[in-house]
Design a protein around this motif. Structure first.
Motif, PDB file in Angstrom:
ATOM      1  N   THR A 236       0.798  -1.287   0.040  1.00 11.80           N
ATOM      2  CA  THR A 236      -0.152  -0.137  -0.005  1.00 11.80           C
ATOM      3  C   THR A 236       0.887   1.250  -0.097  1.00 11.80           C
ATOM      4  N   ALA A 237       0.664   2.292  -0.950  1.00 12.53           N
ATOM      5  CA  ALA A 237       1.248   3.452  -1.013  1.00 12.53           C
ATOM      6  C   ALA A 237       0.248   4.515  -0.583  1.00 12.53           C
ATOM      7  N   GLY A 238       0.277   4.810   0.911  1.00 17.42           N
ATOM      8  CA  GLY A 238      -0.826   5.610   1.532  1.00 17.42           C
ATOM      9  C   GLY A 238      -2.197   4.711   1.949  1.00 17.42           C
ATOM     10  N   THR A 239      -1.673   4.198   3.184  1.00 18.22           N
ATOM     11  CA  THR A 239      -3.082   3.534   3.778  1.00 18.22           C
ATOM     12  C   THR A 239      -4.046   4.643   4.220  1.00 18.22           C
ATOM     13  N   THR A 240      -5.503   4.108   4.216  1.00 20.37           N
ATOM     14  CA  THR A 240      -6.504   5.151   4.257  1.00 20.37           C
ATOM     15  C   THR A 240      -6.350   5.872   5.679  1.00 20.37           C
ATOM     16  N   ALA A 244       0.262   5.715   5.378  1.00 21.25           N
ATOM     17  CA  ALA A 244       1.613   4.987   5.337  1.00 21.25           C
ATOM     18  C   ALA A 244       1.961   4.114   4.038  1.00 21.25           C
ATOM     19  N   ILE A 245       3.123   4.453   3.583  1.00 21.10           N
ATOM     20  CA  ILE A 245       3.670   3.911   2.190  1.00 21.10           C
ATOM     21  C   ILE A 245       4.647   2.650   2.693  1.00 21.10           C
ATOM     22  N   ASP A 246       4.219   1.447   2.416  1.00 24.69           N
ATOM     23  CA  ASP A 246       5.022   0.315   2.756  1.00 24.69           C
ATOM     24  C   ASP A 246       6.188   0.511   2.070  1.00 24.69           C
ATOM     25  N   PRO A 247       7.355  -0.062   2.826  1.00 19.06           N
ATOM     26  CA  PRO A 247       8.773  -0.145   2.053  1.00 19.06           C
ATOM     27  C   PRO A 247       8.922  -0.925   0.729  1.00 19.06           C
ATOM     28  N   THR A 260       6.432 -13.979  -7.148  1.00 20.01           N
ATOM     29  CA  THR A 260       4.846 -13.482  -6.486  1.00 20.01           C
ATOM     30  C   THR A 260       4.473 -12.304  -7.349  1.00 20.01           C
ATOM     31  N   TRP A 261       3.234 -12.277  -7.695  1.00 23.48           N
ATOM     32  CA  TRP A 261       2.764 -10.868  -8.395  1.00 23.48           C
ATOM     33  C   TRP A 261       2.925  -9.820  -7.162  1.00 23.48           C
ATOM     34  N   LEU A 262       3.361  -8.652  -7.523  1.00 22.00           N
ATOM     35  CA  LEU A 262       3.555  -7.420  -6.516  1.00 22.00           C
ATOM     36  C   LEU A 262       2.383  -6.581  -7.216  1.00 22.00           C
ATOM     37  N   HIS A 263       1.597  -5.992  -6.352  1.00 20.14           N
ATOM     38  CA  HIS A 263       0.451  -5.044  -6.572  1.00 20.14           C
ATOM     39  C   HIS A 263       0.630  -4.033  -5.672  1.00 20.14           C
ATOM     40  N   VAL A 264       0.785  -2.839  -6.114  1.00 12.09           N
ATOM     41  CA  VAL A 264       0.784  -1.589  -5.223  1.00 12.09           C
ATOM     42  C   VAL A 264      -0.268  -0.604  -5.264  1.00 12.09           C
ATOM     43  N   ASP A 265      -1.142  -0.809  -4.050  1.00 14.69           N
ATOM     44  CA  ASP A 265      -2.384   0.090  -4.018  1.00 14.69           C
ATOM     45  C   ASP A 265      -2.098   1.485  -3.599  1.00 14.69           C
ATOM     46  N   ALA A 266      -1.969   2.247  -4.713  1.00 10.47           N
ATOM     47  CA  ALA A 266      -1.609   3.800  -4.602  1.00 10.47           C
ATOM     48  C   ALA A 266      -2.697   4.684  -4.958  1.00 10.47           C
ATOM     49  N   ALA A 267      -3.609   4.162  -4.562  1.00  6.60           N
ATOM     50  CA  ALA A 267      -5.207   4.832  -4.789  1.00  6.60           C
ATOM     51  C   ALA A 267      -4.735   6.382  -4.118  1.00  6.60           C
ATOM     52  N   TYR A 268      -4.600   6.238  -2.631  1.00  6.94           N
ATOM     53  CA  TYR A 268      -4.307   7.439  -1.983  1.00  6.94           C
ATOM     54  C   TYR A 268      -2.868   8.255  -2.466  1.00  6.94           C
ATOM     55  N   GLY A 269      -1.843   7.471  -2.354  1.00  4.76           N
ATOM     56  CA  GLY A 269      -0.547   8.059  -2.377  1.00  4.76           C
ATOM     57  C   GLY A 269      -0.144   8.381  -3.994  1.00  4.76           C
ATOM     58  N   GLY A 270      -0.874   7.969  -4.746  1.00  2.00           N
ATOM     59  CA  GLY A 270      -0.712   8.173  -6.367  1.00  2.00           C
ATOM     60  C   GLY A 270      -0.358   9.434  -6.731  1.00  2.00           C
ATOM     61  N   GLY A 271      -0.906  10.453  -5.968  1.00  2.02           N
ATOM     62  CA  GLY A 271      -0.739  11.912  -6.204  1.00  2.02           C
ATOM     63  C   GLY A 271       0.864  12.211  -6.080  1.00  2.02           C
ATOM     64  N   LEU A 272       1.371  11.423  -5.402  1.00  2.00           N
ATOM     65  CA  LEU A 272       3.148  11.629  -5.222  1.00  2.00           C
ATOM     66  C   LEU A 272       3.678  11.494  -6.696  1.00  2.00           C
ATOM     67  N   LEU A 273       3.120  11.045  -7.622  1.00  2.00           N
ATOM     68  CA  LEU A 273       3.774  10.749  -9.085  1.00  2.00           C
ATOM     69  C   LEU A 273       3.681  12.139  -9.407  1.00  2.00           C
ATOM     70  N   VAL A 274       3.264  13.121  -9.263  1.00  6.17           N
ATOM     71  CA  VAL A 274       3.459  14.580  -9.722  1.00  6.17           C
ATOM     72  C   VAL A 274       3.991  15.550  -8.774  1.00  6.17           C
ATOM     73  N   SER A 275       4.425  15.048  -7.448  1.00  4.21           N
ATOM     74  CA  SER A 275       4.908  15.865  -6.650  1.00  4.21           C
ATOM     75  C   SER A 275       6.470  16.127  -6.926  1.00  4.21           C
ATOM     76  N   PRO A 276       6.601  17.527  -6.700  1.00  7.62           N
ATOM     77  CA  PRO A 276       7.874  17.980  -6.908  1.00  7.62           C
ATOM     78  C   PRO A 276       8.905  17.672  -5.896  1.00  7.62           C
ATOM     79  N   ARG A 277       8.422  17.552  -4.607  1.00  9.86           N
ATOM     80  CA  ARG A 277       9.310  17.493  -3.245  1.00  9.86           C
ATOM     81  C   ARG A 277       9.085  16.117  -2.565  1.00  9.86           C
ATOM     82  N   THR A 292      -2.589   0.667  -8.662  1.00  9.65           N
ATOM     83  CA  THR A 292      -3.713   1.589  -8.580  1.00  9.65           C
ATOM     84  C   THR A 292      -3.383   2.931  -8.427  1.00  9.65           C
ATOM     85  N   VAL A 293      -4.169   3.723  -9.011  1.00  8.09           N
ATOM     86  CA  VAL A 293      -3.810   4.986  -8.807  1.00  8.09           C
ATOM     87  C   VAL A 293      -5.262   5.681  -8.897  1.00  8.09           C
TER      88      VAL A 293
END
Length: 489
Positions: A236-240, A244-247, A260-277, A292-293
């Motif tokens: 999870t990249a951004g728990t509800t 929290a962003i898992d390592p 094993t398949w790795l899925h990252v649930d970045a529904a919440y934290g996906g906005g960091l993809l455009v974050s400058p900082r 997931t975004v």
């Protein structure tokens, strides 16, 4: 009535009627917006239901003004306004104006995204946005994806694809590993896929509420020793609750080690993809099989706007089905049909909202909004963490702050009752809205900060309202607190 009145149909001949109706609606909305004085009115469940059920849907009003007046009465007057700075409850964002402009076109033209011959240019708008997001993640040229209705659907499809990669394995042997703080849609997806909720192994978290890689390694080893097959790891990249962003790098290493398949649930934290900082906080996300975004969270888009991205388009195959009347499997008539990738058939052109947002605002402005939210949560934490009558559960990672009013002298059941009553009282007052959650079985309140217009003063003001409301409840209704406690027991 024959022939029926046709002036209501969106058509060039009815352009004037369309324009006047939309204009009347816009004016009504703007007038309403100007009168908003808080995030809610505190309308009760019974009161809201009574207003709606009293309407006779078989008798039309026949007049735009009358319909808009009734609309206000049954919904708009009591709508919850996410743009208000004292709204700090769920993961709902105020929306950006370019996306609202897009909604006008989406609803009016009514394209359906399932096949090329229903969407034409829209097909490539969505595909271009998928490619753009995939590049932001760090995926290569083979990446692909599709827009979805939300994070729950994106997570479901990701786990469906992971299941498809192991289609020869018996369902009963498959296991999904996710942190104890992962989204409930992981368990729900397992049930919908026929795996059962027990197939989800909850991995303990560390002191920052992130998945513990050592515990994950133990869980993977235990599954293998028992003859079970780890089907997927959901990071999870951004728990509800805690943002929290898992390592991700350490988890990606384990996913590779156990094939094993790795899925990252970045529904919440996906906005960091455009974050400058703060983009570096997603380091390792490029090693996922799927991501997931939710654009309708930290990209400030109207609901619904989400996407599932995969590192290789071939992985989408388990979601593909061909129908002779829609997308026949015939090379002679091959078209770029989005239904080949989607769990949905008919689907709105939601991608247009993000498209116009990027074309009118640009990703850097969105990223500045995201950074402002991260800073807002941090600064609020600094302002309130040492208050003696507050208990803060953890330092914020993204834009949530979990805390509670905790004056001395109250035991755990009394604190739970008091904070539950505080939340209800704030809603009823209409002045502020906060969420609730449980941490290690204890009742807490939660501030979810997704409004880039909110200031530290606004949010500290909400905390002060919580404290003042709690103090008033203790002073005015001590018996009620005790009564609630006795009922709970």
């Amino acid at each position: 009535m024959y022939p029926p009145p046709l002036h209501h149909v969106f058509h060039p001949a009815n352009a004037d009627h369309y324009a006047s109706t939309v204009r009347a609606g816009l004016e009504h909305l703007v007038r309403t917006l100007g009168g908003v004085a808080g995030p809610a009115t505190g309308r009760s469940v019974a009161g809201a239901a009574a207003r709606v059920t009293a309407v006779d849907l078989d008798v039309p009003l026949g007049d735009t003004g009358a319909a808009l007046a009734e609309l206000s009465q049954v919904w708009l007057d009591d709508a919850v306004w996410f743009h208000e700075p004292t709204y700090a409850a769920h993961l709902n964002c105020p929306v950006v104006v370019p996306a609202l402009l897009a909604e006008l076109f989406i609803a009016s033209v009514n394209s359906s995204m399932d096949t090329f011959d229903q969407s034409v240019g829209g097909t490539f708008v969505e595909r271009h946005l998928v490619d753009w997001t995939a590049r932001r993640i760090g995926f290569g040229r083979t990446a692909d994806g599709v827009f979805t209705s939300g994070g729950s659907q994106s997570n479901l499809q990701a786990l469906l694809l992971a299941r498809g990669a192991l289609e020869r394995e018996p369902l009963g042997r498959l296991r999904i590993l996710a942190s104890a703080d992962s989204h409930f849609s992981v368990q729900k997806s397992a049930r919908l896929l026929g795996l059962g909720e027990d197939s989800v192994v909850c991995v303990p978290t560390d002191e920052r509420h992130r998945m513990d890689p050592v515990a994950l390694d133990r869980s993977l080893a235990a599954c293998t020793a028992l003859g079970l097959r780890p089907m997927a790891i959901v990071a999870t990249a951004g728990t509800t609750d805690f943002g929290a962003i898992d390592p991700l790098p350490e988890i990606a290493d384990l996913a590779r080690a156990y094939d094993t398949w790795l899925h990252v649930d970045a529904a919440y934290g996906g906005g960091l993809l455009v974050s400058p900082r703060y983009r570096h906080r997603l380091a390792g996300i490029d090693r996922a099989d799927s991501v997931t975004v939710d654009y309708h969270k930290t990209f400030f888009q109207p609901v619904s706007s989400s996407a599932l991205l995969v590192r290789d388009g071939a992985l989408l195959a388990p979601a593909t089905w061909h129908a002779d009347y829609l997308n026949p499997e015939d090379p002679a008539v091959a078209s770029p049909n989005q239904v080949d990738k989607s769990l949905q058939t008919t689907r709105r052109f939601d991608a247009l909202k993000l498209w116009l947002t990027l074309r009118m605002m640009g990703p850097d402005t969105l990223g500045d909004y995201v950074d402002a939210l991260v800073d807002l949560a941090r600064d609020t934490y600094v302002a309130v963490a040492d208050e003696p009558d507050l208990e803060v559960a953890a330092r914020p990672e993204l834009s949530t702050l979990v805390f509670r009013y905790a004056p001395s002298g109250l035991d755990e059941p009394a604190l739970a009752s008091l904070n539950t009553r505080i939340r209800a009282a704030l809603y009823e007052s209409g002045r502020a809205m906060v969420a609730a959650t449980r941490v290690d079985g204890r009742q807490f309140l939660k501030l979810t900060l997704l409004n880039p217009l909110a200031t530290v003063g606004d949010i500290v003001g909400v905390v002060d309202l919580v404290r003042a409301t709690g103090a008033r409840l203790l002073a005015d209704e001590p018996a009620a607190v005790a009564s609630t406690l006795e009922v709970a027991r």
